[in-house]
Every structure is written in structure tokens, then in C-alpha cells.
Write a protein that holds these residues in place. Structure first.
Motif, PDB file in Angstrom:
ATOM      1  N   ALA A   1       7.434  -4.163  -8.838  1.00 35.68           N
ATOM      2  CA  ALA A   1       6.174  -4.896  -8.962  1.00 35.68           C
ATOM      3  C   ALA A   1       4.975  -3.966  -8.801  1.00 35.68           C
ATOM      4  CB  ALA A   1       6.112  -6.011  -7.926  1.00 35.68           C
ATOM      5  N   CYS A   2       5.158  -2.894  -8.048  1.00 34.83           N
ATOM      6  CA  CYS A   2       4.093  -1.899  -7.866  1.00 34.83           C
ATOM      7  C   CYS A   2       4.172  -0.781  -8.902  1.00 34.83           C
ATOM      8  CB  CYS A   2       4.175  -1.306  -6.456  1.00 34.83           C
ATOM      9  SG  CYS A   2       3.836  -2.494  -5.140  1.00 34.83           S
ATOM     10  N   GLY A   3       5.116  -0.908  -9.844  1.00 37.52           N
ATOM     11  CA  GLY A   3       5.278   0.124 -10.867  1.00 37.52           C
ATOM     12  C   GLY A   3       5.912   1.394 -10.344  1.00 37.52           C
ATOM     13  N   LEU A   4       6.616   1.290  -9.209  1.00 40.24           N
ATOM     14  CA  LEU A   4       7.192   2.461  -8.539  1.00 40.24           C
ATOM     15  C   LEU A   4       8.662   2.629  -8.924  1.00 40.24           C
ATOM     16  CD1 LEU A   4       6.949   4.727  -6.349  1.00 40.24           C
ATOM     17  CD2 LEU A   4       7.639   2.985  -4.675  1.00 40.24           C
ATOM     18  N   PRO A   5       9.067   3.768  -9.491  1.00 40.72           N
ATOM     19  CA  PRO A   5      10.483   3.999  -9.795  1.00 40.72           C
ATOM     20  C   PRO A   5      11.320   4.040  -8.512  1.00 40.72           C
ATOM     21  CG  PRO A   5       9.086   5.605 -10.919  1.00 40.72           C
ATOM     22  CD  PRO A   5       8.224   4.896  -9.917  1.00 40.72           C
ATOM     23  N   VAL A   6      12.603   3.710  -8.658  1.00 42.15           N
ATOM     24  CA  VAL A   6      13.510   3.603  -7.516  1.00 42.15           C
ATOM     25  C   VAL A   6      14.731   4.478  -7.754  1.00 42.15           C
ATOM     26  CG1 VAL A   6      14.963   2.033  -6.154  1.00 42.15           C
ATOM     27  CG2 VAL A   6      12.745   1.249  -7.024  1.00 42.15           C
TER      28      VAL A   6
ATOM     29  N   VAL B   1       0.841  -1.203   0.000  1.00 42.09           N
ATOM     30  CA  VAL B   1       0.000   0.000   0.000  1.00 42.09           C
ATOM     31  C   VAL B   1       0.875   1.252   0.000  1.00 42.09           C
ATOM     32  CG1 VAL B   1      -1.641   1.352   1.362  1.00 42.09           C
ATOM     33  CG2 VAL B   1      -1.983  -1.111   1.079  1.00 42.09           C
ATOM     34  N   LYS B   2       1.888   1.259   0.861  1.00 39.64           N
ATOM     35  CA  LYS B   2       2.815   2.404   0.915  1.00 39.64           C
ATOM     36  C   LYS B   2       3.471   2.650  -0.442  1.00 39.64           C
ATOM     37  CE  LYS B   2       3.324   4.157   5.190  1.00 39.64           C
ATOM     38  NZ  LYS B   2       3.251   5.617   5.458  1.00 39.64           N
ATOM     39  N   MET B   3       3.891   1.572  -1.087  1.00 37.53           N
ATOM     40  CA  MET B   3       4.568   1.715  -2.375  1.00 37.53           C
ATOM     41  C   MET B   3       3.627   2.249  -3.442  1.00 37.53           C
ATOM     42  SD  MET B   3       7.048  -1.636  -2.444  1.00 37.53           S
ATOM     43  CE  MET B   3       8.619  -1.602  -1.535  1.00 37.53           C
ATOM     44  N   ASN B   4       2.378   1.838  -3.389  1.00 35.77           N
ATOM     45  CA  ASN B   4       1.412   2.317  -4.369  1.00 35.77           C
ATOM     46  C   ASN B   4       1.001   3.767  -4.130  1.00 35.77           C
ATOM     47  OD1 ASN B   4       0.409   0.400  -6.533  1.00 35.77           O
ATOM     48  ND2 ASN B   4       0.441  -0.970  -4.769  1.00 35.77           N
ATOM     49  N   GLU B   5       1.246   4.263  -2.937  1.00 36.75           N
ATOM     50  CA  GLU B   5       0.914   5.663  -2.624  1.00 36.75           C
ATOM     51  C   GLU B   5       2.082   6.610  -2.867  1.00 36.75           C
ATOM     52  OE1 GLU B   5      -0.262   5.396   1.436  1.00 36.75           O
ATOM     53  OE2 GLU B   5      -2.350   4.843   0.981  1.00 36.75           O
ATOM     54  N   ALA B   6       3.287   6.069  -3.103  1.00 33.76           N
ATOM     55  CA  ALA B   6       4.496   6.891  -3.214  1.00 33.76           C
ATOM     56  C   ALA B   6       4.771   7.296  -4.659  1.00 33.76           C
ATOM     57  CB  ALA B   6       5.691   6.133  -2.654  1.00 33.76           C
ATOM     58  N   ASN B   7       5.632   8.318  -4.798  1.00 35.70           N
ATOM     59  CA  ASN B   7       6.096   8.757  -6.119  1.00 35.70           C
ATOM     60  C   ASN B   7       7.439   8.149  -6.492  1.00 35.70           C
ATOM     61  OD1 ASN B   7       4.415  11.300  -4.965  1.00 35.70           O
ATOM     62  ND2 ASN B   7       4.173  11.127  -7.175  1.00 35.70           N
TER      63      ASN B   7
END
Length: 375
Positions: free
Chosen positions: A296-301, A270-276
């Protein structure tokens, strides 16, 4: 019809009453292999506050997990008790086809004994950062000598990154080697609909140790805040948060620093899906789970160029920066806040993660090694 083998997982680390998060990535590997084979995990560990041996069993389809706790004594007595309990439990089962050791030392001694006495082959998956030259942990000569004996008698060495495999080789731990990486549970970590944050959210989740260089993240965040950039920094995990709460008390940016403690995997997703963007400013790593979970959450790193991070980091999935270079981290975050950076779409990032880190993919990778040994 594929033959289901009986695979024994032995782990130096594993989630237990002693530590809920110790070796959770090993548990995920076991769940992956159980998609193809019968897997029995046996984990023996000392525990404070108990007066007699306690055994717990858990069955999930083709995965059986056995945790055995015994009263904590001195170090030497603990090792001997642990060894005897492992053998007693293993001997209560019909012969296993293969042993899968997770983290060479110390549980590799059990596999070595079974190889010599019962001729059961074993492979080793390695996760420990202590082999890396950047890790301040020092491996004593005797311990390294024993590790070499365990590795020499294995059938395969399976580090989670190429970098870790090279580090082990440089220490004389030489065996047939294939990198098989950590795994993602896509039932938990997946990309949700795009959320538009009014204030950009930067996220860091870890055990908050020296390795993760959280001080560096705070230094850069404070500099950005002082230069009037608007964002939130969400930071936390299963580590000591007291230094961060002390920082909040003395900082002018307390409302923009959001702290949190231990999270379940579902809550991490959930945290990862809420982050930029996810920030991973580590001093050393192998192949961090949070990197591929973010993907996996589509979140850039935004990650340090250490360990195996860059081995699975396509262009457009974020940015690689120099470890401990706070100026570089500052400029990278500044460019993100000024919309000067374009990342791949969530779908592209997630597709890469599915193709490389799914439970079925990792299970197939392990199965290929098992077949080579057992044919």
C-alpha cells in the motif's frame, strides 16, 4: 436500497487493555463490514488487577465495540465466566441476523450455542498459524475435536489465505471455504513522494518472535556489513527488544542498526515510506498484514516463501526467497545494494494493493457470503 443486516462479531483475539495489538487485524475486518452493515463487536476477556466486572463501549458510525473485562481466576473458571458474560451481553440485544466468528477457538463455542438454541447462522474467519504444520504449536486431540464441532456447524469457513484453508482441511476441519484476506486502511497506509536515501534502509517490523526469524536477518546483515556494504537496518515492533540491544553492545555496527519499539499504525506507515525494502524472513505465516501494508505504501518486499505470502505477490513487487535460507537472503540483499534488481513503480504496487485489500473490497467479499447464507 441495500438492506443493512445486524452482524455480531465475536473474536477470540481483539485489541484491549490486556493487549493493545492482539487481533488488530480483526478490528480492521469489523470496520470494513461496518461500511455495509450494522456491526456489533463483543469481546470478553479476563484481566489482572481488577476486582469486579468492567464494561467499555465505543461507537464509530455503524460499528459498536463492547469490551467486557472480568477478574482473572483459574483457567476453567475463566472460561465459564467468559461464556456467561458473552450470553448475558448478547441477550440484551434484539436478535442478530448472523454471527461472524473470528478465530475458531474458543469463542466459536458461543456461536455454536447460539446456532443450536436461537438458530442464528455463523461464519468463521480464521487467522491462527497453529493449524500450519510448520508451527511448533501442537493442537491436543480434545481441542481439535471441539474445533471440528464448531466448524461443522458453521455456514462458511473464511481463512485469510489458501494455504491456511488447506492446512485446516488436512486436519479434518472441512466446510464450504472461501479465502477472504486481511484489509488495509488506505487513509493510513499510502504511497508518499519518492525519498532518496543517501544510505539504503532495510526495514523489519513484527512481534519479534521465533516465527519472524529476526536472528536470521541479523546474521545476514552482519555479513553484509563485514563485507563493506553500506546500509541501515531498522528493526522493531511490539516484541522483546532486549536481545537486539545486547547485540548492539557487542557489534561493530551499532550506528547502522536502528531499533524501535511499539509503533502506531500511522508511525508504521511513515517507516515504510522512508524505507527502500521491507524484509519478512518468517519461518511460517498466514497472510501477514505488513506485506500488504508495504504494498500500500509502494514498498517492495523481500519475503520467505511460506503460508499465503506468494499467493498475493506479483512479479516485480520484491522477491520471494526460501525460508531460513540465509545465503539466499544475503544474495538478494547484495543484489539490491549493487542495483542489480528492478522493481515495479510505487504507483503500480499501490494500485494492486487498492484493488485487492481495500476496506470496501473486503467488505464486499464478506457481504457476498452473508447474502448466500441469509437469502
Amino acid at each position: 436500497m441495500k438492506t443493512k443486516r445486524n452482524i455480531l462479531f465475536l473474536a477470540s483475539w481483539f485489541p484491549s487493555d490486556k493487549s493493545l495489538f492482539d487481533g488488530d487485524f480483526i478490528e480492521r475486518h469489523a470496520k470494513s463490514v461496518a461500511l455495509i452493515h450494522h456491526v456489533t463487536v463483543i469481546y470478553v476477556v479476563s484481566l489482572d488487577g481488577i476486582s469486579k466486572i468492567k464494561k467499555e463501549e465505543e461507537q464509530i458510525d455503524d460499528l459498536k465495540i463492547i469490551r467486557i473485562y472480568f477478574p482473572n481466576k483459574n483457567k476453567i473458571q475463566n472460561q465459564w465466566t467468559k461464556f456467561k458474560l458473552y450470553l448475558k451481553e448478547i441477550n440484551s440485544y434484539p436478535k442478530f441476523d448472523l454471527i461472524h466468528v473470528n478465530v475458531t477457538y474458543p469463542v466459536g463455542f458461543v456461536a455454536l450455542y447460539l446456532k443450536l438454541v436461537k438458530k442464528i447462522p455463523y461464519v468463521i474467519t480464521e487467522h491462527w498459524t497453529g493449524f500450519l504444520p510448520q508451527d511448533p504449536a501442537h493442537i491436543p486431540f480434545v481441542k481439535l475435536f471441539l474445533m471440528k464441532k464448531i466448524v461443522d456447524n458453521s455456514s462458511y469457513l473464511l481463512p485469510v489465505s489458501d494455504n491456511l484453508g488447506n492446512a485446516m482441511r488436512n486436519l479434518g476441519l472441512i466446510q464450504r471455504t472461501k479465502t477472504i484476506r486481511n484489509v488495509i486502511d488506505f487513509d493510513i497506509f499510502n504511497s508518499k513522494e519518492n525519498t532518496e536515501n543517501k544510505i539504503p534502509k532495510f526495514l523489519h517490523i513484527s512481534n519479534l518472535t521465533f516465527q519472524k526469524n529476526c536472528d536470521g536477518i541479523l546474521n545476514v546483515a552482519e555479513r553484509l556489513w563485514k563485507n563493506k556494504y553500506i546500509f541501515e537496518l531498522h528493526i522493531g515492533g511490539n516484541g522483546d527488544l532486549s536481545p537486539f540491544y545486547s547485540y548492539k553492545k557487542s557489534s561493530d555496527f551499532t550506528d547502522k542498526l536502528i531499533l524501535f519499539g511499539v509503533l502506531s499504525q500511522e508511525e508504521v506507515a511513515v517507516k515504510m515510506n522512508e524505507a527502500n525494502i521491507f524484509i519478512l524472513f518468517s519461518r511460517f505465516e498466514n497472510q501477514p498484514c505488513v506485506q500488504i501494508e508495504s504494498f500500500a505504501c509502494g514498498l517492495p518486499v523481500l519475503a520467505s516463501d511460506v503460508g499465503g505470502i506468494s499467493e498475493v505477490f506479483p512479479i516485480g513487487f520484491g522477491q520471494i526467497i526460501t525460508s531460513e535460507n540465509e545465503e539466499e537472503l544475503y544474495q538478494s540483499l547484495k543484489n539490491i545494494l549493487e542495483n542489480k534488481v528492478d522493481f515495479k513503480s510505487k504507483n503500480e504496487i499501490q494500485l494492486f494493493a487498492k484493488e485487492n485489500f481495500s476496506m470496501q473490497k473486503i467488505a464486499n467479499d464478506f457481504d457476498e457470503i452473508y447474502k448466500q447464507i441469509l437469502k
